[in-house]
Design an enzyme around this catalytic site. Sequence first.
Site, PDB file in Angstrom:
ATOM      1  N   ASN A  21     -28.364   7.580  49.109  1.00  0.00           N
ATOM      2  CA  ASN A  21     -27.056   7.961  49.646  1.00  0.00           C
ATOM      3  C   ASN A  21     -27.058   7.907  51.169  1.00  0.00           C
ATOM      4  O   ASN A  21     -28.040   8.265  51.815  1.00  0.00           O
ATOM      5  CB  ASN A  21     -26.682   9.366  49.181  1.00  0.00           C
ATOM      6  CG  ASN A  21     -26.600   9.455  47.665  1.00  0.00           C
ATOM      7  OD1 ASN A  21     -26.520   8.422  46.994  1.00  0.00           O
ATOM      8  ND2 ASN A  21     -26.643  10.645  47.121  1.00  0.00           N
ATOM      9  N   HIS A  25     -31.252   3.644  52.316  1.00  0.00           N
ATOM     10  CA  HIS A  25     -30.128   2.726  52.549  1.00  0.00           C
ATOM     11  C   HIS A  25     -29.382   3.052  53.843  1.00  0.00           C
ATOM     12  O   HIS A  25     -28.278   2.553  54.058  1.00  0.00           O
ATOM     13  CB  HIS A  25     -29.179   2.719  51.341  1.00  0.00           C
ATOM     14  CG  HIS A  25     -29.778   2.067  50.125  1.00  0.00           C
ATOM     15  ND1 HIS A  25     -29.279   2.221  48.856  1.00  0.00           N
ATOM     16  CD2 HIS A  25     -30.857   1.237  50.008  1.00  0.00           C
ATOM     17  CE1 HIS A  25     -30.023   1.531  47.994  1.00  0.00           C
ATOM     18  NE2 HIS A  25     -30.993   0.931  48.676  1.00  0.00           N
TER      19      HIS A  25
HETATM   20  C1  BJW Z   1     -23.900  11.361  37.776  1.00  0.00           C
HETATM   21  C2  BJW Z   1     -22.802  12.180  38.118  1.00  0.00           C
HETATM   22  C3  BJW Z   1     -23.050  13.564  38.196  1.00  0.00           C
HETATM   23  C4  BJW Z   1     -22.128  10.158  38.101  1.00  0.00           C
HETATM   24  N1  BJW Z   1     -24.285  14.033  37.958  1.00  0.00           N
HETATM   25  N2  BJW Z   1     -25.105  11.844  37.524  1.00  0.00           N
HETATM   26  C5  BJW Z   1     -35.280  -7.696  42.447  1.00  0.00           C
HETATM   27  C6  BJW Z   1     -34.643  -8.093  41.291  1.00  0.00           C
HETATM   28  C7  BJW Z   1     -33.285  -8.415  41.318  1.00  0.00           C
HETATM   29  C8  BJW Z   1     -32.538  -8.335  42.495  1.00  0.00           C
HETATM   30  C9  BJW Z   1     -33.169  -7.933  43.638  1.00  0.00           C
HETATM   31  C10 BJW Z   1     -34.530  -7.619  43.612  1.00  0.00           C
HETATM   32  N3  BJW Z   1     -34.902  -7.227  44.850  1.00  0.00           N
HETATM   33  C11 BJW Z   1     -33.822  -7.287  45.653  1.00  0.00           C
HETATM   34  C12 BJW Z   1     -32.748  -7.732  44.946  1.00  0.00           C
HETATM   35  C13 BJW Z   1     -31.391  -7.946  45.479  1.00  0.00           C
HETATM   36  C14 BJW Z   1     -30.582  -6.673  45.632  1.00  0.00           C
HETATM   37  C15 BJW Z   1     -30.366  -6.024  44.278  1.00  0.00           C
HETATM   38  O1  BJW Z   1     -30.951  -5.029  43.913  1.00  0.00           O
HETATM   39  N4  BJW Z   1     -29.461  -6.565  43.484  1.00  0.00           N
HETATM   40  C16 BJW Z   1     -29.147  -5.988  42.178  1.00  0.00           C
HETATM   41  C17 BJW Z   1     -27.659  -5.629  42.129  1.00  0.00           C
HETATM   42  C18 BJW Z   1     -29.591  -6.911  41.093  1.00  0.00           C
HETATM   43  N5  BJW Z   1     -31.257  -5.754  46.545  1.00  0.00           N
HETATM   44  C19 BJW Z   1     -31.150  -5.868  47.856  1.00  0.00           C
HETATM   45  O2  BJW Z   1     -30.526  -6.787  48.338  1.00  0.00           O
HETATM   46  C20 BJW Z   1     -31.869  -4.839  48.699  1.00  0.00           C
HETATM   47  N6  BJW Z   1     -32.634  -5.519  49.678  1.00  0.00           N
HETATM   48  C21 BJW Z   1     -33.864  -6.016  49.445  1.00  0.00           C
HETATM   49  O3  BJW Z   1     -34.473  -5.808  48.425  1.00  0.00           O
HETATM   50  O4  BJW Z   1     -34.379  -6.762  50.495  1.00  0.00           O
HETATM   51  C22 BJW Z   1     -35.416  -7.707  50.237  1.00  0.00           C
HETATM   52  C23 BJW Z   1     -34.744  -8.930  49.646  1.00  0.00           C
HETATM   53  C24 BJW Z   1     -33.797  -9.596  50.373  1.00  0.00           C
HETATM   54  C25 BJW Z   1     -33.142 -10.719  49.825  1.00  0.00           C
HETATM   55  C26 BJW Z   1     -33.437 -11.116  48.512  1.00  0.00           C
HETATM   56  C27 BJW Z   1     -34.403 -10.406  47.786  1.00  0.00           C
HETATM   57  C28 BJW Z   1     -35.056  -9.316  48.369  1.00  0.00           C
HETATM   58  C29 BJW Z   1     -30.852  -3.992  49.463  1.00  0.00           C
HETATM   59  C30 BJW Z   1     -29.981  -3.193  48.581  1.00  0.00           C
HETATM   60  C31 BJW Z   1     -28.973  -2.392  49.435  1.00  0.00           C
HETATM   61  C32 BJW Z   1     -27.953  -1.659  48.584  1.00  0.00           C
HETATM   62  N7  BJW Z   1     -26.961  -1.123  49.414  1.00  0.00           N
HETATM   63  C33 BJW Z   1     -25.895  -0.272  48.896  1.00  0.00           C
HETATM   64  C34 BJW Z   1     -24.853  -0.058  50.023  1.00  0.00           C
HETATM   65  C35 BJW Z   1     -25.447   0.885  51.061  1.00  0.00           C
HETATM   66  C36 BJW Z   1     -24.523   1.146  52.176  1.00  0.00           C
HETATM   67  C37 BJW Z   1     -23.308   1.931  51.795  1.00  0.00           C
HETATM   68  O5  BJW Z   1     -23.360   2.933  51.056  1.00  0.00           O
HETATM   69  O6  BJW Z   1     -22.274   1.536  52.272  1.00  0.00           O
HETATM   70  O7  BJW Z   1     -26.417   0.985  48.459  1.00  0.00           O
HETATM   71  S1  BJW Z   1     -25.149  -0.892  47.393  1.00  0.00           S
HETATM   72  C38 BJW Z   1     -24.903   0.671  46.627  1.00  0.00           C
HETATM   73  O8  BJW Z   1     -25.733   0.782  45.427  1.00  0.00           O
HETATM   74  C39 BJW Z   1     -25.475   1.703  47.619  1.00  0.00           C
HETATM   75  C40 BJW Z   1     -26.192   2.646  46.692  1.00  0.00           C
HETATM   76  O9  BJW Z   1     -27.143   3.402  47.419  1.00  0.00           O
HETATM   77  C41 BJW Z   1     -26.783   1.735  45.670  1.00  0.00           C
HETATM   78  C42 BJW Z   1     -27.194   2.422  44.402  1.00  0.00           C
HETATM   79  O10 BJW Z   1     -26.103   2.963  43.722  1.00  0.00           O
HETATM   80  P1  BJW Z   1     -26.240   4.319  42.910  1.00  0.00           P
HETATM   81  O11 BJW Z   1     -26.566   5.423  43.830  1.00  0.00           O
HETATM   82  O12 BJW Z   1     -27.162   4.124  41.779  1.00  0.00           O
HETATM   83  O13 BJW Z   1     -24.723   4.549  42.437  1.00  0.00           O
HETATM   84  P2  BJW Z   1     -23.968   4.058  41.107  1.00  0.00           P
HETATM   85  O14 BJW Z   1     -22.515   4.254  41.335  1.00  0.00           O
HETATM   86  O15 BJW Z   1     -24.411   2.705  40.702  1.00  0.00           O
HETATM   87  O16 BJW Z   1     -24.484   5.059  39.967  1.00  0.00           O
HETATM   88  C43 BJW Z   1     -24.131   6.433  39.944  1.00  0.00           C
HETATM   89  C44 BJW Z   1     -24.881   7.087  38.794  1.00  0.00           C
HETATM   90  O17 BJW Z   1     -24.646   8.489  38.847  1.00  0.00           O
HETATM   91  C45 BJW Z   1     -24.443   6.615  37.408  1.00  0.00           C
HETATM   92  O18 BJW Z   1     -25.607   6.376  36.619  1.00  0.00           O
HETATM   93  C46 BJW Z   1     -23.654   7.802  36.844  1.00  0.00           C
HETATM   94  O19 BJW Z   1     -23.795   7.929  35.422  1.00  0.00           O
HETATM   95  C47 BJW Z   1     -24.302   8.959  37.560  1.00  0.00           C
HETATM   96  N8  BJW Z   1     -23.442  10.139  37.777  1.00  0.00           N
HETATM   97  N9  BJW Z   1     -21.722  11.455  38.316  1.00  0.00           N
HETATM   98  C48 BJW Z   1     -25.290  13.232  37.617  1.00  0.00           C
HETATM   99  N10 BJW Z   1     -22.063  14.483  38.510  1.00  0.00           N
END
Ligand code: BJW
Length: 241
Positions: free
Chosen positions: A104, A121
Amino acid sequence: MTSISDIDKIRDRLTQTRSLTVLTGAGVSADSGVPTFRGPEGLWKTYRAEELATPEAFSKNPGLVWEWYNWRRELIHTKEPNAAHAALASLEERIPSFTLITQNVDGLHVRAGSRNIVEIHGNIWKVRCTGCHTISFNDEIPLPPLPACDLCGEPLRPHVVWFGESLDAENIKRSLKAAEESELFLVVGTSGNVQPAASFAEIAKSNGSYIVEVNLDPTRGNGPADTSLTGRAAEILPRLL
Ligand code: BJW
Ligand code: ZN
């Protein structure tokens, strides 16, 4: 449903453990009223986070990306840490070795009192110059539509990690060390869609850690979790104290 015996079991484990690492995601702040990324309320206008949180989106339309960040800053500014943030801050005081890795960017964990924290992040209250790379704290609301650096005049961007961008190497190192050395690893409120954060629990598990997941969605937690607690983070975490 989470059974009382599961809660009791994990509470007992927490009293024994010397080393706890916690990974949090947007679900922890959902109970404060901050929208998650991938839920039905995750959309902003008609955009998905994947379309806005990229360097390509910022190059193509910095005004649109800043408009989204300004909207989020205004919204987060009105929110307070909840009982889940508070419970994690209080666990930090009880457990000898404690690391909180958060995806977050809202800064609510620090406001709740968490100290040994890795904001992998970034932080929405910091900006970074695209020219001279200076990072500064900035809680002006709203920022101008296209904010510029006071030092060199180049465009500022949010100090957050977008898709395709590398995470800070020191943050990765601290997170991996904390995952590897943990006896218990708690995953709270994350969909596990985004790498590398999504692999930390796996890494902890392969180093012998016990994995507990807390999520609203009962279909989560079939990954590496040893115990899944289903419910709101703000309701479950205080019961683990
Ligand atoms: C509750 C609830 C309640 C609801 N109680 N629970 C390997 C394999 C495949 C792909 C990749 C890989 N390595 C890298 C990649 C590419 C990419 C990636 O992961 N892509 C996937 C989508 C496949 N990763 C990257 O690009 C990362 N960089 C990297 O690895 O660099 C090296 C590299 C470069 C180039 C190529 C390859 C490697 C960087 C990722 C950056 C993500 N950034 C964001 C934005 C941040 C800025 C901002 O906030 O503005 O981060 S995206 C967004 O998603 C944000 C979050 O931190 C992140 C995660 O989301 P989160 O927190 O999980 O939220 P939700 O909404 O998805 O889920 C909420 C959950 O809560 C749900 O499960 C609900 O059920 C639950 N919930 N209410 C308890 N009350
Ligand atoms: Zn500059």
